[in-house]
Design an enzyme around this catalytic site. Structure first.
Site, PDB file in Angstrom:
ATOM      1  N   GLY A  13       0.814  -1.217   0.000  1.00  0.00           N
ATOM      2  CA  GLY A  13       0.000   0.000   0.000  1.00  0.00           C
ATOM      3  C   GLY A  13       0.842   1.260   0.000  1.00  0.00           C
ATOM      4  CG  HIS A 175      -1.680 -13.665  -8.573  1.00  0.00           C
ATOM      5  ND1 HIS A 175      -0.556 -13.556  -9.350  1.00  0.00           N
ATOM      6  CD2 HIS A 175      -1.379 -13.040  -7.400  1.00  0.00           C
ATOM      7  CE1 HIS A 175       0.373 -12.890  -8.671  1.00  0.00           C
ATOM      8  NE2 HIS A 175      -0.102 -12.580  -7.492  1.00  0.00           N
TER       9      HIS A 175
HETATM   10  P1  NAD Z   1       1.451  -5.890   4.906  1.00  0.00           P
HETATM   11  O1  NAD Z   1       1.250  -6.786   6.076  1.00  0.00           O
HETATM   12  O2  NAD Z   1       2.751  -5.140   4.790  1.00  0.00           O
HETATM   13  O3  NAD Z   1       0.270  -4.813   4.838  1.00  0.00           O
HETATM   14  C1  NAD Z   1      -1.079  -5.146   5.022  1.00  0.00           C
HETATM   15  C2  NAD Z   1      -1.723  -3.960   5.729  1.00  0.00           C
HETATM   16  O4  NAD Z   1      -3.129  -4.177   5.784  1.00  0.00           O
HETATM   17  C3  NAD Z   1      -1.224  -3.770   7.171  1.00  0.00           C
HETATM   18  O5  NAD Z   1      -0.705  -2.463   7.325  1.00  0.00           O
HETATM   19  C4  NAD Z   1      -2.491  -3.968   8.009  1.00  0.00           C
HETATM   20  O6  NAD Z   1      -2.522  -3.164   9.176  1.00  0.00           O
HETATM   21  C5  NAD Z   1      -3.561  -3.563   6.994  1.00  0.00           C
HETATM   22  N1  NAD Z   1      -4.908  -4.016   7.349  1.00  0.00           N
HETATM   23  C6  NAD Z   1      -5.297  -5.196   7.846  1.00  0.00           C
HETATM   24  N2  NAD Z   1      -6.633  -5.199   8.021  1.00  0.00           N
HETATM   25  C7  NAD Z   1      -7.100  -3.987   7.623  1.00  0.00           C
HETATM   26  C8  NAD Z   1      -8.379  -3.388   7.567  1.00  0.00           C
HETATM   27  N3  NAD Z   1      -9.476  -4.042   7.963  1.00  0.00           N
HETATM   28  N4  NAD Z   1      -8.466  -2.116   7.106  1.00  0.00           N
HETATM   29  C9  NAD Z   1      -7.368  -1.440   6.699  1.00  0.00           C
HETATM   30  N5  NAD Z   1      -6.124  -1.965   6.744  1.00  0.00           N
HETATM   31  C10 NAD Z   1      -5.997  -3.224   7.213  1.00  0.00           C
HETATM   32  O7  NAD Z   1       1.202  -6.774   3.595  1.00  0.00           O
HETATM   33  P2  NAD Z   1       1.643  -6.429   2.085  1.00  0.00           P
HETATM   34  O8  NAD Z   1       2.960  -7.060   1.803  1.00  0.00           O
HETATM   35  O9  NAD Z   1       1.458  -4.975   1.862  1.00  0.00           O
HETATM   36  O10 NAD Z   1       0.550  -7.266   1.270  1.00  0.00           O
HETATM   37  C11 NAD Z   1      -0.806  -6.845   1.291  1.00  0.00           C
HETATM   38  C12 NAD Z   1      -1.691  -7.842   0.542  1.00  0.00           C
HETATM   39  O11 NAD Z   1      -1.367  -7.791  -0.863  1.00  0.00           O
HETATM   40  C13 NAD Z   1      -1.502  -9.302   0.950  1.00  0.00           C
HETATM   41  O12 NAD Z   1      -2.740  -9.967   0.951  1.00  0.00           O
HETATM   42  C14 NAD Z   1      -0.593  -9.869  -0.127  1.00  0.00           C
HETATM   43  O13 NAD Z   1      -0.729 -11.263  -0.271  1.00  0.00           O
HETATM   44  C15 NAD Z   1      -1.141  -9.119  -1.328  1.00  0.00           C
HETATM   45  N6  NAD Z   1      -0.246  -9.056  -2.497  1.00  0.00           N
HETATM   46  C16 NAD Z   1      -0.831  -9.227  -3.717  1.00  0.00           C
HETATM   47  C17 NAD Z   1      -0.064  -9.148  -4.857  1.00  0.00           C
HETATM   48  C18 NAD Z   1      -0.717  -9.304  -6.203  1.00  0.00           C
HETATM   49  O14 NAD Z   1      -0.012  -9.405  -7.202  1.00  0.00           O
HETATM   50  N7  NAD Z   1      -2.036  -9.316  -6.299  1.00  0.00           N
HETATM   51  C19 NAD Z   1       1.316  -8.907  -4.755  1.00  0.00           C
HETATM   52  C20 NAD Z   1       1.873  -8.711  -3.491  1.00  0.00           C
HETATM   53  C21 NAD Z   1       1.068  -8.780  -2.353  1.00  0.00           C
END
Ligand code: NAD
Length: 312
Positions: A13, A175
């Site tokens: 994010g 994916h």
């Molecule tokens: P991360 O743990 O660094 O960040 C996740 C964030 O979500 C945390 O800051 C957490 O506090 C927040 N969060 C949790 N519940 C929440 C809610 N109800 N409201 C708001 N925020 C909330 O994880 P990341 O590495 O940033 O990955 C995030 C997601 O993206 C994961 O599910 C990961 O698998 C996915 N991802 C997808 C792809 C893709 O290609 N689609 C690639 C990389 C990661």
């Protein structure tokens, strides 16, 4: 575009916020996280890059869903990432429950926006949002194939020594381990890839692409990939904001295309100001179709799980 909200100020994010800001793709970014200080801090930090990198996007952070009001695009990256040894499907129940509350907030505060999903398993979360909102499919889509295609292009560049600028790849399907790289549309300067490398080498690259996320996770141990995922989301946002009508592999809802319906899966889609504006139907050969159907059946297994979980 005036305002974009990014839900989840974790690694993906906050990096997405930074990339979108640096490209001046919108006026305001609201970075929202359940951990309020984290989102505020990240927003401030990125804001302070403005004078150095010559952009003037305004960033603010918090945990109040009301502040997403007026967003034209909401990007959802909230949820658990994988830990070493986990599959994306292992995240299903937790991340669907997290997505549930976020989708409610979006429907309440930004009912006219487009939604771009990143949280895994991204095909299932995207499908769930489409079912839950009842919105037209052009407004709900996900990121997967841009990243998978970029990973494959990088591996081809490393192998051949040619510029990534000339390499075109197209990775479709779910994916996960069954993603479907289409060899016939893999080219260097428009020349089919098999002019440059053997089929065996290409198969090795495909396998490495399939495991691209797991490879990084097993090296880093405490973080899954986030730079390339965030850059991939930014590529899609750029196509939407600038109404470019780019054809990018996108997690889209199928309504009969490729012989499937009631599913979200990666297919070449036209991205413009109205979101996922159209799906391009490729003429696939038997081998490609078999791989695509196989990938769809794996996604459908998770959709069945989701349907049980949520009584859909
Ligand atoms: P991360 O743990 O660094 O960040 C996740 C964030 O979500 C945390 O800051 C957490 O506090 C927040 N969060 C949790 N519940 C929440 C809610 N109800 N409201 C708001 N925020 C909330 O994880 P990341 O590495 O940033 O990955 C995030 C997601 O993206 C994961 O599910 C990961 O698998 C996915 N991802 C997808 C792809 C893709 O290609 N689609 C690639 C990389 C990661």
């Amino acid at each position: 575009m005036n305002k974009i909200t990014i839900v989840g100020a974790g690694r993906v994010g906050e990096t997405t916020a930074q990339f979108i800001a640096a490209k001046d793709l919108c006026r305001e970014i609201y970075l929202m996280d359940i951990v309020e200080g984290a989102a505020n801090g990240a927003a401030l930090d990125i804001q302070q890059v403005d004078p150095l990198f010559d952009y003037d996007t305004r960033l603010f952070g918090g945990s109040d869903a009301k502040l997403m009001e007026g967003s034209e695009l909401v990007i959802v990256t909230a949820g658990l990432p994988r830990k070493p040894g986990m599959s994306r499907s292992d995240l299903l129940e937790t991340n669907i429950n997290i997505a549930d509350g976020i989708i409610d907030s979006v429907m309440k505060y930004a009912p006219d926006c487009l939604m771009l999903f990143v949280s895994n398993p991204v095909d299932i979360v995207t499908y769930y949002a489409w079912r839950k909102t009842g919105w037209d499919r052009n407004r709900i889509f996900g990121q997967a194939g841009v990243l998978d295609s970029s990973r494959m292009a990088s591996f081809i560049a490393i192998e051949t020594g040619y510029s990534t600028l000339d390499i075109n790849t197209m990775v479709l399907g779910g994916h996960g381990d069954t993603m479907v790289p289409i060899h016939r549309y893999t080219t260097i300067a428009g020349i089919p890839i098999l002019n440059f490398i053997s089929r065996e080498k290409l198969d090795e690259i495909v396998e490495r692409t399939r495991n691209g996320g797991a490879e990084i996770l097993s090296l880093r141990q405490n973080s899954s990939a986030y730079f390339a995922p965030a850059a991939s989301v930014t590529e899609m946002v750029d196509a939407i904001v600038n109404d470019r009508k780019r054809i990018l592999p996108t997690v889209s809802i199928l309504e009969g295309e490729y012989g499937h319906e009631d599913i979200a899966i990666g297919v070449p889609s036209v991205l413009g100001r109205n979101g996922m504006e159209n799906i391009i139907s490729l003429d696939m050969n038997d081998e490609e179709m078999t791989l695509f159907h196989n990938s769809a059946s794996i996604v459908n297994k998770d959709i069945d799980l989701l349907k049980q979980l949520k009584n859909l």
